[in-house]
Design a protein around this motif. Sequence first.
Motif, PDB file in Angstrom:
ATOM      1  N   UNK A  70      48.789  64.138  31.409  1.00  0.00           N
ATOM      2  CA  UNK A  70      48.472  62.948  32.197  1.00  0.00           C
ATOM      3  C   UNK A  70      46.999  62.965  32.559  1.00  0.00           C
ATOM      4  N   UNK A  71      46.368  61.811  32.436  1.00  0.00           N
ATOM      5  CA  UNK A  71      44.977  61.660  32.842  1.00  0.00           C
ATOM      6  C   UNK A  71      44.835  60.344  33.587  1.00  0.00           C
ATOM      7  N   UNK A  72      43.707  60.203  34.257  1.00  0.00           N
ATOM      8  CA  UNK A  72      43.418  58.939  34.929  1.00  0.00           C
ATOM      9  C   UNK A  72      41.954  58.604  34.715  1.00  0.00           C
ATOM     10  N   UNK A  73      41.686  57.314  34.704  1.00  0.00           N
ATOM     11  CA  UNK A  73      40.302  56.870  34.652  1.00  0.00           C
ATOM     12  C   UNK A  73      40.201  55.584  35.450  1.00  0.00           C
ATOM     13  N   UNK A  74      39.060  55.406  36.070  1.00  0.00           N
ATOM     14  CA  UNK A  74      38.832  54.211  36.864  1.00  0.00           C
ATOM     15  C   UNK A  74      38.255  53.150  35.945  1.00  0.00           C
ATOM     16  N   UNK A  75      38.950  52.034  35.858  1.00  0.00           N
ATOM     17  CA  UNK A  75      38.465  50.971  34.975  1.00  0.00           C
ATOM     18  C   UNK A  75      37.377  50.186  35.695  1.00  0.00           C
ATOM     19  N   UNK A  76      36.381  49.807  34.932  1.00  0.00           N
ATOM     20  CA  UNK A  76      35.231  49.090  35.471  1.00  0.00           C
ATOM     21  C   UNK A  76      35.588  47.638  35.718  1.00  0.00           C
ATOM     22  N   UNK A  77      35.063  47.100  36.807  1.00  0.00           N
ATOM     23  CA  UNK A  77      35.234  45.690  37.112  1.00  0.00           C
ATOM     24  C   UNK A  77      34.336  44.861  36.216  1.00  0.00           C
ATOM     25  N   UNK A  78      34.730  43.640  35.960  1.00  0.00           N
ATOM     26  CA  UNK A  78      33.872  42.744  35.210  1.00  0.00           C
ATOM     27  C   UNK A  78      32.643  42.456  36.054  1.00  0.00           C
ATOM     28  N   UNK A  79      31.463  42.650  35.471  1.00  0.00           N
ATOM     29  CA  UNK A  79      30.222  42.568  36.235  1.00  0.00           C
ATOM     30  C   UNK A  79      29.963  41.178  36.802  1.00  0.00           C
ATOM     31  N   UNK A  80      30.309  40.120  36.103  1.00  0.00           N
ATOM     32  CA  UNK A  80      30.018  38.778  36.566  1.00  0.00           C
ATOM     33  C   UNK A  80      31.060  38.210  37.507  1.00  0.00           C
ATOM     34  N   UNK A  81      32.126  38.909  37.716  1.00  0.00           N
ATOM     35  CA  UNK A  81      33.231  38.401  38.513  1.00  0.00           C
ATOM     36  C   UNK A  81      33.048  38.780  39.978  1.00  0.00           C
ATOM     37  N   UNK A  82      32.991  37.777  40.848  1.00  0.00           N
ATOM     38  CA  UNK A  82      32.811  38.006  42.270  1.00  0.00           C
ATOM     39  C   UNK A  82      34.174  38.049  42.956  1.00  0.00           C
ATOM     40  N   UNK A  83      34.354  38.984  43.861  1.00  0.00           N
ATOM     41  CA  UNK A  83      35.607  39.067  44.599  1.00  0.00           C
ATOM     42  C   UNK A  83      35.590  38.046  45.725  1.00  0.00           C
ATOM     43  N   UNK A  84      36.713  37.429  45.941  1.00  0.00           N
ATOM     44  CA  UNK A  84      36.851  36.406  46.964  1.00  0.00           C
ATOM     45  C   UNK A  84      37.514  37.022  48.192  1.00  0.00           C
ATOM     46  N   UNK A  85      36.710  37.272  49.226  1.00  0.00           N
ATOM     47  CA  UNK A  85      37.233  37.915  50.422  1.00  0.00           C
ATOM     48  C   UNK A  85      37.525  36.909  51.538  1.00  0.00           C
ATOM     49  N   UNK A  86      36.597  35.994  51.787  1.00  0.00           N
ATOM     50  CA  UNK A  86      36.756  35.079  52.914  1.00  0.00           C
ATOM     51  C   UNK A  86      37.414  33.785  52.470  1.00  0.00           C
ATOM     52  N   UNK A  87      37.919  33.059  53.437  1.00  0.00           N
ATOM     53  CA  UNK A  87      38.549  31.774  53.150  1.00  0.00           C
ATOM     54  C   UNK A  87      37.531  30.781  52.593  1.00  0.00           C
ATOM     55  N   UNK A  88      36.305  30.843  53.087  1.00  0.00           N
ATOM     56  CA  UNK A  88      35.251  29.962  52.592  1.00  0.00           C
ATOM     57  C   UNK A  88      34.963  30.239  51.121  1.00  0.00           C
ATOM     58  N   UNK A  89      34.905  31.521  50.744  1.00  0.00           N
ATOM     59  CA  UNK A  89      34.689  31.882  49.337  1.00  0.00           C
ATOM     60  C   UNK A  89      35.823  31.359  48.455  1.00  0.00           C
TER      61      UNK A  89
END
Length: 114
Positions: A70-89
């Motif tokens: 068993x192994x694990x690796x952290x997959x990279x996020x898409x660089x251009x994709x912004x996370x939407x945290x607030x309701x305004x976003x």
Amino acid sequence: MQNVLFEIIEDYKTNHKNLEVTVLKQEVVLKGETITFQLNGELQQDIFHKIKADVLGTLRRKLNNYSIHLESEIKEEESGKKKLYTSTDKLQYLKEKSPALAEFQRRFQLETDF
């Protein structure tokens, strides 16, 4: 392998180990005899390392294959994709996706402060 992994997940659910279930439900890549879990971050990787021995032992025993790893690796996020945290976003994203929403907001004079 998927069936055994499903059984392990169900066992963790029964014992109310929700964080472990989330880690085990991540995407899995099988290469040869190496099973790699594609994790989302350091927290999931820490949890994975805590349950790795137990999961590996169960997989080896139920599959009758003692050479798997068993192994694990952290997959990279898409660089251009912004996370939407607030309701305004989130509202801004939806207005970009559907211009009718912006017109609806303007026509009915709806406030964006929520």
